[in-house]
Structure formats: structure tokens, C-alpha cells
Design a protein around this motif. Structure first.
Motif, PDB file in Angstrom:
ATOM      1  N   ASP A 179       0.836  -1.198   0.000  1.00  0.00           N
ATOM      2  CA  ASP A 179       0.000   0.000   0.000  1.00  0.00           C
ATOM      3  C   ASP A 179       0.872   1.250   0.000  1.00  0.00           C
ATOM      4  O   ASP A 179       0.474   2.296  -0.501  1.00  0.00           O
ATOM      5  CB  ASP A 179      -0.923   0.017   1.225  1.00  0.00           C
ATOM      6  N   ALA A 180       2.061   1.145   0.587  1.00  0.00           N
ATOM      7  CA  ALA A 180       2.998   2.271   0.586  1.00  0.00           C
ATOM      8  C   ALA A 180       3.571   2.501  -0.804  1.00  0.00           C
ATOM      9  O   ALA A 180       3.763   3.646  -1.232  1.00  0.00           O
ATOM     10  CB  ALA A 180       4.124   2.005   1.587  1.00  0.00           C
ATOM     11  N   TRP A 181       3.880   1.441  -1.501  1.00  0.00           N
ATOM     12  CA  TRP A 181       4.340   1.473  -2.890  1.00  0.00           C
ATOM     13  C   TRP A 181       4.196   0.072  -3.441  1.00  0.00           C
ATOM     14  O   TRP A 181       4.629  -0.901  -2.817  1.00  0.00           O
ATOM     15  CB  TRP A 181       5.792   1.942  -2.987  1.00  0.00           C
ATOM     16  N   ASP A 182       3.584  -0.058  -4.625  1.00  0.00           N
ATOM     17  CA  ASP A 182       3.221  -1.370  -5.160  1.00  0.00           C
ATOM     18  C   ASP A 182       4.121  -1.748  -6.328  1.00  0.00           C
ATOM     19  O   ASP A 182       4.026  -1.146  -7.403  1.00  0.00           O
ATOM     20  CB  ASP A 182       1.760  -1.353  -5.601  1.00  0.00           C
ATOM     21  N   PRO A 183       5.005  -2.745  -6.141  1.00  0.00           N
ATOM     22  CA  PRO A 183       5.878  -3.142  -7.255  1.00  0.00           C
ATOM     23  C   PRO A 183       5.105  -3.739  -8.419  1.00  0.00           C
ATOM     24  O   PRO A 183       5.552  -3.617  -9.577  1.00  0.00           O
ATOM     25  CB  PRO A 183       6.817  -4.176  -6.617  1.00  0.00           C
ATOM     26  N   LYS A 184       3.986  -4.358  -8.159  1.00  0.00           N
ATOM     27  CA  LYS A 184       3.194  -4.928  -9.254  1.00  0.00           C
ATOM     28  C   LYS A 184       2.659  -3.831 -10.168  1.00  0.00           C
ATOM     29  O   LYS A 184       2.789  -3.905 -11.401  1.00  0.00           O
ATOM     30  CB  LYS A 184       2.034  -5.771  -8.696  1.00  0.00           C
ATOM     31  N   ALA A 185       2.084  -2.811  -9.558  1.00  0.00           N
ATOM     32  CA  ALA A 185       1.565  -1.692 -10.358  1.00  0.00           C
ATOM     33  C   ALA A 185       2.694  -0.970 -11.083  1.00  0.00           C
ATOM     34  O   ALA A 185       2.541  -0.548 -12.242  1.00  0.00           O
ATOM     35  CB  ALA A 185       0.804  -0.722  -9.453  1.00  0.00           C
ATOM     36  N   HIS A 186       3.846  -0.844 -10.411  1.00  0.00           N
ATOM     37  CA  HIS A 186       4.985  -0.150 -11.026  1.00  0.00           C
ATOM     38  C   HIS A 186       5.506  -0.924 -12.233  1.00  0.00           C
ATOM     39  O   HIS A 186       5.823  -0.319 -13.278  1.00  0.00           O
ATOM     40  CB  HIS A 186       6.089   0.023  -9.987  1.00  0.00           C
ATOM     41  N   LEU A 187       5.594  -2.239 -12.112  1.00  0.00           N
ATOM     42  CA  LEU A 187       6.068  -3.044 -13.232  1.00  0.00           C
ATOM     43  C   LEU A 187       5.107  -2.944 -14.416  1.00  0.00           C
ATOM     44  O   LEU A 187       5.547  -2.763 -15.566  1.00  0.00           O
ATOM     45  CB  LEU A 187       6.224  -4.508 -12.798  1.00  0.00           C
ATOM     46  N   GLU A 188       3.829  -3.045 -14.163  1.00  0.00           N
ATOM     47  CA  GLU A 188       2.864  -2.949 -15.260  1.00  0.00           C
ATOM     48  C   GLU A 188       2.894  -1.564 -15.909  1.00  0.00           C
ATOM     49  O   GLU A 188       2.749  -1.440 -17.132  1.00  0.00           O
ATOM     50  CB  GLU A 188       1.460  -3.261 -14.741  1.00  0.00           C
ATOM     51  N   GLU A 189       3.118  -0.543 -15.093  1.00  0.00           N
ATOM     52  CA  GLU A 189       3.214   0.809 -15.642  1.00  0.00           C
ATOM     53  C   GLU A 189       4.432   0.948 -16.548  1.00  0.00           C
ATOM     54  O   GLU A 189       4.359   1.541 -17.637  1.00  0.00           O
ATOM     55  CB  GLU A 189       3.302   1.818 -14.501  1.00  0.00           C
ATOM     56  N   ALA A 213      -0.610  -5.711 -18.627  1.00  0.00           N
ATOM     57  CA  ALA A 213      -0.951  -6.398 -17.386  1.00  0.00           C
ATOM     58  C   ALA A 213      -0.281  -7.769 -17.343  1.00  0.00           C
ATOM     59  O   ALA A 213      -0.051  -8.404 -18.379  1.00  0.00           O
ATOM     60  CB  ALA A 213      -2.458  -6.552 -17.269  1.00  0.00           C
ATOM     61  N   LEU A 214       0.030  -8.210 -16.133  1.00  0.00           N
ATOM     62  CA  LEU A 214       0.633  -9.529 -15.937  1.00  0.00           C
ATOM     63  C   LEU A 214      -0.347 -10.448 -15.220  1.00  0.00           C
ATOM     64  O   LEU A 214      -1.232  -9.980 -14.496  1.00  0.00           O
ATOM     65  CB  LEU A 214       1.921  -9.427 -15.116  1.00  0.00           C
ATOM     66  N   ASP A 215      -0.173 -11.732 -15.428  1.00  0.00           N
ATOM     67  CA  ASP A 215      -0.969 -12.740 -14.718  1.00  0.00           C
ATOM     68  C   ASP A 215      -0.300 -13.003 -13.376  1.00  0.00           C
ATOM     69  O   ASP A 215       0.530 -13.906 -13.248  1.00  0.00           O
ATOM     70  CB  ASP A 215      -1.050 -14.024 -15.556  1.00  0.00           C
ATOM     71  N   TRP A 216      -0.662 -12.222 -12.368  1.00  0.00           N
ATOM     72  CA  TRP A 216       0.021 -12.304 -11.081  1.00  0.00           C
ATOM     73  C   TRP A 216      -0.227 -13.621 -10.365  1.00  0.00           C
ATOM     74  O   TRP A 216       0.604 -14.066  -9.563  1.00  0.00           O
ATOM     75  CB  TRP A 216      -0.376 -11.121 -10.203  1.00  0.00           C
ATOM     76  N   ASP A 217      -1.349 -14.272 -10.642  1.00  0.00           N
ATOM     77  CA  ASP A 217      -1.602 -15.580 -10.031  1.00  0.00           C
ATOM     78  C   ASP A 217      -0.567 -16.607 -10.480  1.00  0.00           C
ATOM     79  O   ASP A 217      -0.249 -17.558  -9.755  1.00  0.00           O
ATOM     80  CB  ASP A 217      -3.008 -16.084 -10.393  1.00  0.00           C
ATOM     81  N   ALA A 218      -0.022 -16.407 -11.659  1.00  0.00           N
ATOM     82  CA  ALA A 218       1.028 -17.295 -12.162  1.00  0.00           C
ATOM     83  C   ALA A 218       2.416 -16.808 -11.785  1.00  0.00           C
ATOM     84  O   ALA A 218       3.313 -17.605 -11.492  1.00  0.00           O
ATOM     85  CB  ALA A 218       0.913 -17.425 -13.681  1.00  0.00           C
ATOM     86  N   VAL A 219       2.601 -15.496 -11.771  1.00  0.00           N
ATOM     87  CA  VAL A 219       3.932 -14.913 -11.565  1.00  0.00           C
ATOM     88  C   VAL A 219       4.365 -14.951 -10.107  1.00  0.00           C
ATOM     89  O   VAL A 219       5.517 -15.311  -9.788  1.00  0.00           O
ATOM     90  CB  VAL A 219       3.951 -13.457 -12.078  1.00  0.00           C
ATOM     91  N   LEU A 220       3.469 -14.573  -9.196  1.00  0.00           N
ATOM     92  CA  LEU A 220       3.876 -14.408  -7.799  1.00  0.00           C
ATOM     93  C   LEU A 220       4.342 -15.688  -7.112  1.00  0.00           C
ATOM     94  O   LEU A 220       5.330 -15.654  -6.366  1.00  0.00           O
ATOM     95  CB  LEU A 220       2.753 -13.750  -7.001  1.00  0.00           C
ATOM     96  N   PRO A 221       3.673 -16.833  -7.309  1.00  0.00           N
ATOM     97  CA  PRO A 221       4.183 -18.044  -6.645  1.00  0.00           C
ATOM     98  C   PRO A 221       5.617 -18.381  -7.023  1.00  0.00           C
ATOM     99  O   PRO A 221       6.423 -18.782  -6.175  1.00  0.00           O
ATOM    100  CB  PRO A 221       3.210 -19.135  -7.119  1.00  0.00           C
ATOM    101  N   GLU A 222       5.968 -18.182  -8.281  1.00  0.00           N
ATOM    102  CA  GLU A 222       7.342 -18.431  -8.732  1.00  0.00           C
ATOM    103  C   GLU A 222       8.308 -17.450  -8.075  1.00  0.00           C
ATOM    104  O   GLU A 222       9.392 -17.835  -7.622  1.00  0.00           O
ATOM    105  CB  GLU A 222       7.421 -18.307 -10.250  1.00  0.00           C
ATOM    106  N   LYS A 223       7.913 -16.176  -8.012  1.00  0.00           N
ATOM    107  CA  LYS A 223       8.777 -15.171  -7.394  1.00  0.00           C
ATOM    108  C   LYS A 223       8.965 -15.444  -5.904  1.00  0.00           C
ATOM    109  O   LYS A 223      10.078 -15.361  -5.377  1.00  0.00           O
ATOM    110  CB  LYS A 223       8.193 -13.770  -7.590  1.00  0.00           C
ATOM    111  N   HIS A 224       7.882 -15.778  -5.211  1.00  0.00           N
ATOM    112  CA  HIS A 224       7.970 -16.068  -3.783  1.00  0.00           C
ATOM    113  C   HIS A 224       8.847 -17.297  -3.524  1.00  0.00           C
ATOM    114  O   HIS A 224       9.614 -17.331  -2.555  1.00  0.00           O
ATOM    115  CB  HIS A 224       6.578 -16.295  -3.199  1.00  0.00           C
ATOM    116  N   ALA A 225       8.733 -18.303  -4.380  1.00  0.00           N
ATOM    117  CA  ALA A 225       9.560 -19.507  -4.223  1.00  0.00           C
ATOM    118  C   ALA A 225      11.038 -19.171  -4.407  1.00  0.00           C
ATOM    119  O   ALA A 225      11.901 -19.675  -3.683  1.00  0.00           O
ATOM    120  CB  ALA A 225       9.129 -20.578  -5.224  1.00  0.00           C
ATOM    121  N   ALA A 226      11.334 -18.297  -5.357  1.00  0.00           N
ATOM    122  CA  ALA A 226      12.721 -17.878  -5.572  1.00  0.00           C
ATOM    123  C   ALA A 226      13.250 -17.124  -4.357  1.00  0.00           C
ATOM    124  O   ALA A 226      14.398 -17.312  -3.937  1.00  0.00           O
ATOM    125  CB  ALA A 226      12.812 -17.006  -6.829  1.00  0.00           C
ATOM    126  N   SER A 227      12.409 -16.264  -3.762  1.00  0.00           N
ATOM    127  CA  SER A 227      12.822 -15.540  -2.555  1.00  0.00           C
ATOM    128  C   SER A 227      13.126 -16.508  -1.424  1.00  0.00           C
ATOM    129  O   SER A 227      14.131 -16.363  -0.716  1.00  0.00           O
ATOM    130  CB  SER A 227      11.716 -14.568  -2.123  1.00  0.00           C
TER     131      SER A 227
END
Length: 228
Positions: free
Chosen positions: A58-68, A73-87
Motif C-alpha cells: 500500500d505504501a508502494w506497489d511493485p506490481k503496479a509499477h512493473l505494469e506501468e 498487465a501480468l498474470d500475477w496468479d502465475a507470476v507471484l508463486p514463482e517469485k515467492h519460491a525464488a525468494s
């Protein structure tokens, strides 16, 4: 219990932030966001990303920034699990940050209760502290699940002070982010700022002290100006 030196007598408790103070989780998270941006041929600047450190998207959204930046638009339901697993893979071997255990030992010897105040979830903080065999060192955990507003609002620190049964002005906070420092300051608490490689560029002018690592000085030395 040891006798408190004069410099410690106005302090009745310590409150630690978690991410970036007890465990260096923040660099791995930034790295995986940066890699995701790079895969879409755009750059994520550290100074831009750090706006959300210590708070949330809410302070700053990397998802919105990337799409901008990339214009679609990105399919975040597909993207985020992979990113979280990498983290999680990058964090897997992380241990306790330098100086933390020594500060906890010193607080115990001085009879100072210790809590955590974190914008992360209780599950996240409790899980890490249990893994690191530190959970029993903290009287309470104040997390995003327990308050209406997270940092930079003061709610988490006020909740922690209430759990410790101390006046907010008698608590000393250990923080690594501008959002966390602003929250503690708004709660009427003094802050020892310990910036890391994600937050080193931020403004810590509201902090009581700033150090490169908790290993640089003892608890008593860090609090030396307190009460003067």
C-alpha cells in the motif's frame, strides 16, 4: 538481575523490528523483484523499491509499477508463486544478523523485556524465530494481524508497548527502515537505526542513534545518551 547503569534507567524494554534487523530477508525479496523486472526489460531501482520496506505494497506497489513500466498487465496468479519460491530459496540459509543475540543476552542480564513489532504476518515472524531458536527470547510478537494499520503508522509499536506493559516513551526500538523509524517516532519511542544494504540510503534523521550493525557496540554503549 544485574544493576542497571545510569544510562539505562530510563529504558524499560526493547522492541525489535524483524525483517532486516533479526534476519536479512529484505535483500532476497528485492533481488527477486529486480530479476522479475529485468525479465520484462525494465529496471527496478533500489531507491524506488525501498519505499515499501518496513510497510507493505500500500505504501508502494511493485506490481503496479512493473505494469506501468512495461505497459501491459501480468498474470500475477502465475507470476507471484514463482517469485515467492525464488525468494524463499535465497533466504533458506539465512541466520541471525550480527549482534542480535548479544543484544538479547544483554537485555536479559539487565532485566529488560523484549518484543518484536513487524509489518509482516505473525505466521512469518513466529516461523522464522522458531526456526532460529529465538522465539522464547521475546515476550510478545506484534504483527500485521494484530493492528489496523502497519508502519509507518505507530500502531504496531503501541501494541508492543501495551503487551510489555511499559510506557511507549520507555521503550527503545531497533529498526532498519525509514517507515519503521517514522512509526516508532510517531509512537513516542527512541530508535537505534541499523540500516542494511536495502535501506542504507534512507533518511534516519529521526533516529536516536544510527549504527552499521548491532555488533558495532554493546547495548549499554548504544543507550549511553539515553536519560542525559
Amino acid at each position: 538481575m544485574m544493576d542497571l547503569p545510569e544510562s539505562l534507567r530510563s529504558v524499560r524494554a526493547l522492541i525489535f523490528d524483524f525483517d532486516g534487523v533479526i534476519v536479512d530477508t529484505e535483500w532476497a525479496i528485492f533481488q527477486t523483484w529486480s530479476e522479475l523486472f529485468a525479465r520484462h526489460d525494465v529496471e527496478l531501482k533500489l531507491e524506488t523499491y525501498a519505499q515499501c520496506v518496513g510497510s507493505d505494497h500500500d505504501a508502494w506497489d511493485p506490481k503496479a509499477h512493473l505494469e506501468e513500466l512495461c505497459g501491459y498487465a501480468l498474470d500475477w496468479d502465475a507470476v507471484l508463486p514463482e517469485k515467492h519460491a525464488a525468494s524463499r530459496r535465497l533466504m533458506a540459509g539465512q541466520g541471525v544478523m550480527d549482534g542480535v543475540v548479544e543484544w538479547l543476552d544483554a537485555a536479559q542480564c539487565a532485566g529488560l523485556p523484549v518484543a518484536v513489532a513487524s509489518s509482516s504476518s505473525h505466521e512469518w515472524v513466529h516461523g522464522w524465530l522458531t526456526k532460529l531458536e529465538l522465539r522464547e527470547r521475546f515476550v510478545s510478537l506484534s504483527c500485521r494481524d494484530h493492528v489496523e494499520r502497519i508502519k509507518p503508522a505507530p500502531d504496531l509499536f503501541l501494541h508492543a508497548a501495551a503487551q510489555l506493559e511499559v510506557d511507549p516513551a520507555a521503550a527503545l526500538v531497533i529498526e532498519d527502515s525509514a517507515n519503521g523509524t517514522a512509526a516508532a517516532h510517531a509512537a513516542g519511542m527512541r530508535v537505534v537505526a541499523v540500516p542494511n544494504r536495502v535501506t542504507a540510503h534512507q533518511d534516519f534523521s529521526k533516529a536516536w542513534r544510527r549504527v552499521g550493525s548491532l555488533a558495532e557496540l554493546t547495548l549499554a554503549d548504544a543507550l549511553e545518551p539515553v536519560g542525559r
